[in-house]
Design a protein around this motif. Structure first.
Motif, PDB file in Angstrom:
ATOM      1  N   SER A   6       0.802  -1.223   0.000  1.00 22.20           N
ATOM      2  CA  SER A   6       0.000   0.000   0.000  1.00 22.20           C
ATOM      3  C   SER A   6       0.832   1.269   0.000  1.00 22.20           C
ATOM      4  O   SER A   6       0.345   2.330  -0.382  1.00 22.20           O
ATOM      5  N   GLY A   7       2.099   1.190   0.416  1.00 16.30           N
ATOM      6  CA  GLY A   7       2.936   2.380   0.458  1.00 16.30           C
ATOM      7  C   GLY A   7       3.685   2.670  -0.820  1.00 16.30           C
ATOM      8  O   GLY A   7       4.410   3.674  -0.906  1.00 16.30           O
ATOM      9  N   VAL A   8       3.523   1.837  -1.834  1.00 13.05           N
ATOM     10  CA  VAL A   8       4.200   2.069  -3.111  1.00 13.05           C
ATOM     11  C   VAL A   8       3.594   3.286  -3.806  1.00 13.05           C
ATOM     12  O   VAL A   8       2.366   3.456  -3.829  1.00 13.05           O
ATOM     13  N   THR A   9       4.435   4.131  -4.351  1.00 11.95           N
ATOM     14  CA  THR A   9       3.956   5.316  -5.072  1.00 11.95           C
ATOM     15  C   THR A   9       3.153   4.891  -6.296  1.00 11.95           C
ATOM     16  O   THR A   9       3.619   4.070  -7.096  1.00 11.95           O
ATOM     17  N   TRP A  10       1.956   5.466  -6.444  1.00 11.96           N
ATOM     18  CA  TRP A  10       1.064   5.031  -7.517  1.00 11.96           C
ATOM     19  C   TRP A  10       1.695   5.181  -8.901  1.00 11.96           C
ATOM     20  O   TRP A  10       1.605   4.270  -9.731  1.00 11.96           O
ATOM     21  N   ASP A  11       2.344   6.300  -9.166  1.00 15.23           N
ATOM     22  CA  ASP A  11       2.878   6.494 -10.510  1.00 15.23           C
ATOM     23  C   ASP A  11       3.991   5.508 -10.825  1.00 15.23           C
ATOM     24  O   ASP A  11       4.237   5.211 -11.999  1.00 15.23           O
ATOM     25  N   ASP A  12       4.659   4.977  -9.802  1.00 17.15           N
ATOM     26  CA  ASP A  12       5.651   3.928 -10.043  1.00 17.15           C
ATOM     27  C   ASP A  12       4.975   2.662 -10.556  1.00 17.15           C
ATOM     28  O   ASP A  12       5.544   1.915 -11.360  1.00 17.15           O
ATOM     29  N   VAL A  13       3.748   2.420 -10.081  1.00 19.18           N
ATOM     30  CA  VAL A  13       2.970   1.277 -10.572  1.00 19.18           C
ATOM     31  C   VAL A  13       2.666   1.448 -12.053  1.00 19.18           C
ATOM     32  O   VAL A  13       2.831   0.525 -12.860  1.00 19.18           O
ATOM     33  N   VAL A  14       2.237   2.664 -12.421  1.00 19.49           N
ATOM     34  CA  VAL A  14       1.907   2.927 -13.826  1.00 19.49           C
ATOM     35  C   VAL A  14       3.148   2.787 -14.699  1.00 19.49           C
ATOM     36  O   VAL A  14       3.109   2.154 -15.765  1.00 19.49           O
TER      37      VAL A  14
END
Length: 254
Positions: A6-14
């Motif tokens: 849950s702490g992963v930066t969202w844009d890193d996921v994209v």
């Protein structure tokens, strides 16, 4: 299917999804925040929403310490809404979110000025990377960097109204932007209405409305929380008076 903490930066996921050929998140590029928040807020932009990707959510029940798993349907996702914002608020600590991506790239170019921005660069059929970079450029051009000017991104939700309400207003305001939700409902951009009320670029004390995107409220320097509340309450009143529509904050006021 890919699970992230849950702490992963969202844009890193994209960014990772695009580089690996996992598709569906391109239009959600550069949304600030983290994975856990995507499941709470059902983040969305340019015609895409997190709910289109979320498969399940893993969380710890705060009262018991039990690990629970909620599937997409359990969360009752809607426009900027989920059960985490209502009856589940403060009951769970989200630890992981699993997204379901597609290996087939099917670009969604019909929201906002995506297609126009691509064509301006001579791109008719974009790759996933080209679409992501174009979305980033669009966002950076009209949204202030919170590190430079304090803001919470899009402050208000776009109201969804009945078709009869839309048709009445469309007859009064030629060229009013809108997005069809279904046969009976139309979404009207809150930013457009705020701009029509003369708020774009204006300030009330040290809090103001961004000069390039009326949907964003900004801290001009030293604004208190109460000043921001005073500003958004006045904007709500003005939009209601002019259009007969009540807009609501997308942010949480604590």
């Amino acid at each position: 299917f890919v699970s992230y903490g849950s702490g992963v930066t969202w844009d890193d996921v994209v960014a990772e999804s695009v580089s690996n050929g996992w598709h569906g998140a391109e239009n959600l590029s550069l949304i600030p925040g983290e994975v856990g928040a995507s499941a709470v807020q059902n983040i969305g932009a340019y015609g895409a929403e997190a709910k289109d990707l979320i498969f399940d959510v893993e969380a710890v029940e705060i009262a018991t310490g039990n690990v629970v798993r909620m599937f997409n349907a359990d969360c009752q996702y809607a426009y900027r809404q989920s059960r985490f914002k209502h009856e589940w608020k403060n009951k769970y600590l989200i630890t992981h979110v699993t997204y379901r991506f597609s290996r087939t790239f099917t670009p969604d170019l019909d929201y906002g000025n995506i297609r126009h921005s691509l064509e301006a660069k001579g791109i008719v059929t974009p790759t996933a990377e080209e679409l992501r970079h174009t979305i980033i450029e669009i966002r950076q051009a009209k949204l202030p960097d919170p590190k430079v000017m304090g803001n919470a991104g899009s402050f208000f939700m776009n109201p969804v109204v009945g078709r009869d309400v839309y048709e009445r207003l469309a007859a009064q305001y030629e060229g009013m932007p809108h997005y069809v939700v279904d046969n009976e409902h139309i979404k009207i951009p809150a930013g457009w209405m705020i701009e029509q009320c003369g708020w774009k670029g204006r300030s009330l004390g040290r809090a103001g409305v961004h000069d390039r995107q009326a949907l964003v409220l900004v801290n001009r320097g030293g604004a208190t929380g109460s000043e921001v509340v005073t500003l958004y309450e006045q904007i709500i009143k003005d939009v209601k008076a002019k259009f007969g529509i009540e807009i609501h904050p997308e942010v949480n006021v604590i």
